[in-house]
Design a protein around this motif. Structure first.
Motif, PDB file in Angstrom:
ATOM      1  N   CYS A  70       0.834  -1.207   0.000  1.00 12.26           N
ATOM      2  CA  CYS A  70       0.000   0.000   0.000  1.00 12.26           C
ATOM      3  C   CYS A  70       0.867   1.255   0.000  1.00 12.26           C
ATOM      4  CB  CYS A  70      -0.920   0.002   1.221  1.00 12.26           C
ATOM      5  SG  CYS A  70      -2.237  -1.244   1.195  1.00 12.26           S
ATOM      6  N   ALA A  71       1.894   1.278   0.850  1.00 13.23           N
ATOM      7  CA  ALA A  71       2.773   2.443   0.925  1.00 13.23           C
ATOM      8  C   ALA A  71       3.440   2.702  -0.415  1.00 13.23           C
ATOM      9  CB  ALA A  71       3.825   2.237   2.009  1.00 13.23           C
ATOM     10  N   HIS A  72       3.919   1.653  -1.057  1.00 15.66           N
ATOM     11  CA  HIS A  72       4.571   1.795  -2.369  1.00 15.66           C
ATOM     12  C   HIS A  72       3.621   2.365  -3.407  1.00 15.66           C
ATOM     13  CE1 HIS A  72       6.267   0.869  -6.243  1.00 15.66           C
ATOM     14  NE2 HIS A  72       5.371  -0.086  -6.466  1.00 15.66           N
TER      15      HIS A  72
ATOM     16  N   ASN B 157      10.586  -5.420   2.116  1.00 18.75           N
ATOM     17  CA  ASN B 157      11.580  -4.344   2.198  1.00 18.75           C
ATOM     18  C   ASN B 157      11.745  -3.625   0.870  1.00 18.75           C
ATOM     19  OD1 ASN B 157      12.804  -4.165   4.979  1.00 18.75           O
ATOM     20  ND2 ASN B 157      13.008  -6.359   4.631  1.00 18.75           N
ATOM     21  N   ALA B 158      11.555  -4.336  -0.229  1.00 17.62           N
ATOM     22  CA  ALA B 158      11.622  -3.682  -1.540  1.00 17.62           C
ATOM     23  C   ALA B 158      10.487  -2.686  -1.705  1.00 17.62           C
ATOM     24  CB  ALA B 158      11.573  -4.735  -2.646  1.00 17.62           C
ATOM     25  N   PHE B 159       9.277  -3.080  -1.324  1.00 13.00           N
ATOM     26  CA  PHE B 159       8.148  -2.154  -1.386  1.00 13.00           C
ATOM     27  C   PHE B 159       8.433  -0.901  -0.552  1.00 13.00           C
ATOM     28  CE2 PHE B 159       5.012  -5.736  -2.448  1.00 13.00           C
ATOM     29  CZ  PHE B 159       4.770  -5.255  -3.717  1.00 13.00           C
ATOM     30  N   LEU B 160       8.953  -1.090   0.652  1.00 13.41           N
ATOM     31  CA  LEU B 160       9.211   0.055   1.531  1.00 13.41           C
ATOM     32  C   LEU B 160      10.334   0.927   0.981  1.00 13.41           C
ATOM     33  CD1 LEU B 160       8.882  -1.561   5.068  1.00 13.41           C
ATOM     34  CD2 LEU B 160       7.243  -0.066   3.914  1.00 13.41           C
ATOM     35  N   ALA B 161      11.353   0.321   0.403  1.00 15.71           N
ATOM     36  CA  ALA B 161      12.439   1.110  -0.180  1.00 15.71           C
ATOM     37  C   ALA B 161      11.918   1.970  -1.333  1.00 15.71           C
ATOM     38  CB  ALA B 161      13.554   0.182  -0.666  1.00 15.71           C
ATOM     39  N   LEU B 162      11.071   1.393  -2.163  1.00  8.85           N
ATOM     40  CA  LEU B 162      10.498   2.161  -3.261  1.00  8.85           C
ATOM     41  C   LEU B 162       9.606   3.286  -2.735  1.00  8.85           C
ATOM     42  CD1 LEU B 162       9.612  -0.809  -5.636  1.00  8.85           C
ATOM     43  CD2 LEU B 162      11.413   0.894  -5.991  1.00  8.85           C
ATOM     44  N   ALA B 163       8.859   3.005  -1.662  1.00  8.39           N
ATOM     45  CA  ALA B 163       8.008   4.047  -1.065  1.00  8.39           C
ATOM     46  C   ALA B 163       8.858   5.185  -0.500  1.00  8.39           C
ATOM     47  CB  ALA B 163       7.136   3.435   0.028  1.00  8.39           C
ATOM     48  N   ARG B 164       9.918   4.822   0.215  1.00 11.14           N
ATOM     49  CA  ARG B 164      10.816   5.857   0.749  1.00 11.14           C
ATOM     50  C   ARG B 164      11.416   6.692  -0.377  1.00 11.14           C
ATOM     51  NH1 ARG B 164      12.889   1.584   4.351  1.00 11.14           N
ATOM     52  NH2 ARG B 164      12.320   2.032   6.528  1.00 11.14           N
TER      53      ARG B 164
ATOM     54  N   VAL C 230       2.960   9.787   2.432  1.00 12.60           N
ATOM     55  CA  VAL C 230       2.632   8.570   3.184  1.00 12.60           C
ATOM     56  C   VAL C 230       3.515   8.435   4.416  1.00 12.60           C
ATOM     57  CG1 VAL C 230       2.507   6.043   3.073  1.00 12.60           C
ATOM     58  CG2 VAL C 230       1.945   7.409   1.054  1.00 12.60           C
ATOM     59  N   ALA C 231       2.905   8.028   5.512  1.00 15.92           N
ATOM     60  CA  ALA C 231       3.635   7.597   6.700  1.00 15.92           C
ATOM     61  C   ALA C 231       3.231   6.159   7.014  1.00 15.92           C
ATOM     62  CB  ALA C 231       3.325   8.488   7.898  1.00 15.92           C
TER      63      ALA C 231
ATOM     64  N   GLU D 248      -1.696  -6.495  -5.750  1.00 19.73           N
ATOM     65  CA  GLU D 248      -2.969  -5.989  -6.262  1.00 19.73           C
ATOM     66  C   GLU D 248      -3.759  -5.268  -5.179  1.00 19.73           C
ATOM     67  OE1 GLU D 248      -5.992  -5.380  -9.232  1.00 19.73           O
ATOM     68  OE2 GLU D 248      -3.814  -5.555  -9.150  1.00 19.73           O
ATOM     69  N   ILE D 249      -3.674  -5.724  -3.941  1.00 17.07           N
ATOM     70  CA  ILE D 249      -4.368  -5.030  -2.848  1.00 17.07           C
ATOM     71  C   ILE D 249      -3.806  -3.628  -2.684  1.00 17.07           C
ATOM     72  CG2 ILE D 249      -4.854  -5.043  -0.376  1.00 17.07           C
ATOM     73  CD1 ILE D 249      -6.389  -7.148  -2.088  1.00 17.07           C
ATOM     74  N   GLY D 250      -2.501  -3.481  -2.772  1.00 19.96           N
ATOM     75  CA  GLY D 250      -1.907  -2.146  -2.690  1.00 19.96           C
ATOM     76  C   GLY D 250      -2.405  -1.231  -3.789  1.00 19.96           C
TER      77      GLY D 250
END
Length: 383
Positions: free
Chosen positions: A21-23, A155-162, A32-33, A343-345
């Motif tokens: 979701c964050a990504h 962690n990949a999703f979060l890195a992309l979001a950051r 986003v936080a 897909e949920i994200g």
């Protein structure tokens, strides 16, 4: 300390659903936080999962959500240059004679959604995983199904979001939620985050998080034990294999074999202590179908227990709360959150961005199904 920034969205939970979701939200330009109670990402259900993904389901919605997500995982490294460990090493269902016709109908549905699935006779299935064929009507084999690395993917999703400006806060267990006008304030100790939308991606704690806001979300923890053989106990590779007659499932992990199965008498609640007596019962349950399994040496140090985040009908809850449209649930996936996270994200982001999810009919996952009694329990391939 209060964070003075007003975010578009605060995501509660940094498992793979919250990270996806964050990504997706950050990719669409939302501020986003992410608040995560634990010290790192994927430390709850995600990181303690069996790490298998599949598009073989008995209903259209779960098939579509899963197949879209598997293709996302398949293409992840090409798109983002990050290896998330996707391995399309297959997924074998051993189907009892009594359920074979229904399984063939499910295959037709899966193929209609574009899923690559093969129908195997017993002889062909035994060449993939050895088993006693008594009572088995046939098997189905998902060639694009397999596994991913849940820690790498999260962690990949979060890195992309950051990389798109998202802030991620660990060791931030949410303990209060308030709303004033159109803004939510989500507090975690001395940190307070203000946002226009809340995404409840708190996994098995989603019900407790919703309760802080005066909302009701029926999600509970349910323990799942994973047992492991000694390293090198089995020479041949075993892809994900499920005996639908007993509920026993297994797959190779490196030079070990992992095996598991849901305990019918498991009591709801957060519990990650390994159930050793259930291991003995599970081996006895598996003995007829997989007689070779009971002969393998085990390694107790390599075993673990995690939890599913279950709803009453074992389907996820996705979408805006009917009482608070800026509160969006993405939880309760009952063991298939890892499969469907990409897909949920995307769909949660659609809800935030446009105010509604219209690209697919998600009414079956609406929270209101529990309030109206419209529960169909269509997810027959959950174990």
């Amino acid at each position: 300390m209060t964070n003075p920034t007003v975010y578009d969205v605060v995501v509660v939970g940094a498992g793979i659903i919250g990270a996806s979701c964050a990504h997706h939200l950050a990719q669409q330009g939302h501020k986003v936080a992410v608040l995560e109670a634990k010290a790192g990402a994927a430390e709850g259900s995600t990181g303690l999962s069996f790490a298998s993904v599949r598009a073989q389901w008995a209903d259209g919605l779960n098939t579509e959500l899963s197949w879209r997500s598997i293709r996302f995982y398949r293409d992840f490294q090409d798109r983002h240059g990050i290896d998330i460990g996707y391995q399309p090493n297959g997924y074998l269902f051993l189907v009892p004679e009594a359920n074979w016709e229904r399984q063939l109908h499910a295959v037709e549905l899966q193929r209609a959604h574009g899923v690559p699935v093969e129908v195997l006779d017993v002889d062909r299935a035994q060449k993939i995983t050895p088993f006693d064929p008594a009572g088995i009507g046939g098997a189905t084999w998902g060639t694009a199904d397999g596994q991913i690395d849940p820690h790498s993917a999260t962690n990949a999703f979060l890195a992309l979001a950051r990389g798109k400006g998202a802030d991620v806060f660990f060791k931030a267990p949410v303990d209060a939620i308030d709303k004033a006008g159109e803004l939510w304030t989500v507090s975690a100790g001395d940190r307070a985050v203000t946002a226009r939308h809340v995404i409840n991606a708190a996994g098995g704690w989603a019900g407790e998080v919703a309760g802080l806001a005066g909302l009701d979300v029926p999600v509970v923890h349910s323990r799942r034990n994973v047992y492991a053989t000694a390293e090198g106990a089995l020479d041949s590779y075993v892809p994900m294999t499920v005996d639908l007659a007993t509920g026993v499932y297994m797959r190779s992990e490196g030079r070990r074999l992992l095996f598991a199965g849901a305990k019918p008498t498991e009591v709801d609640g957060y519990n990650t202590a390994i159930d050793w007596p259930w291991m003995e019962e599970l081996l006895a349950l598996a003995a007829d179908r997989f007689p070779w399994l009971v002969e393998l040496p085990l390694d107790r140090r390599a075993c673990w227990a995690g939890t599913y985040e279950n709803t009453p009908d074992h389907d996820g809850i996705v979408g805006a709360d009917p009482r608070e449209p800026q509160w969006i649930n993405a939880c309760g996936f009952s063991g298939h959150g890892l499969i469907q996270a990409p897909e949920i994200g995307r769909l949660v982001t659609e809800q935030v961005t446009t105010g509604a999810i219209t690209s697919i009919d998600l009414s079956e996952l609406s929270l209101t199904r529990f309030q109206t009694g419209a529960i169909e329990n269509s997810v027959s391939l959950v174990f």
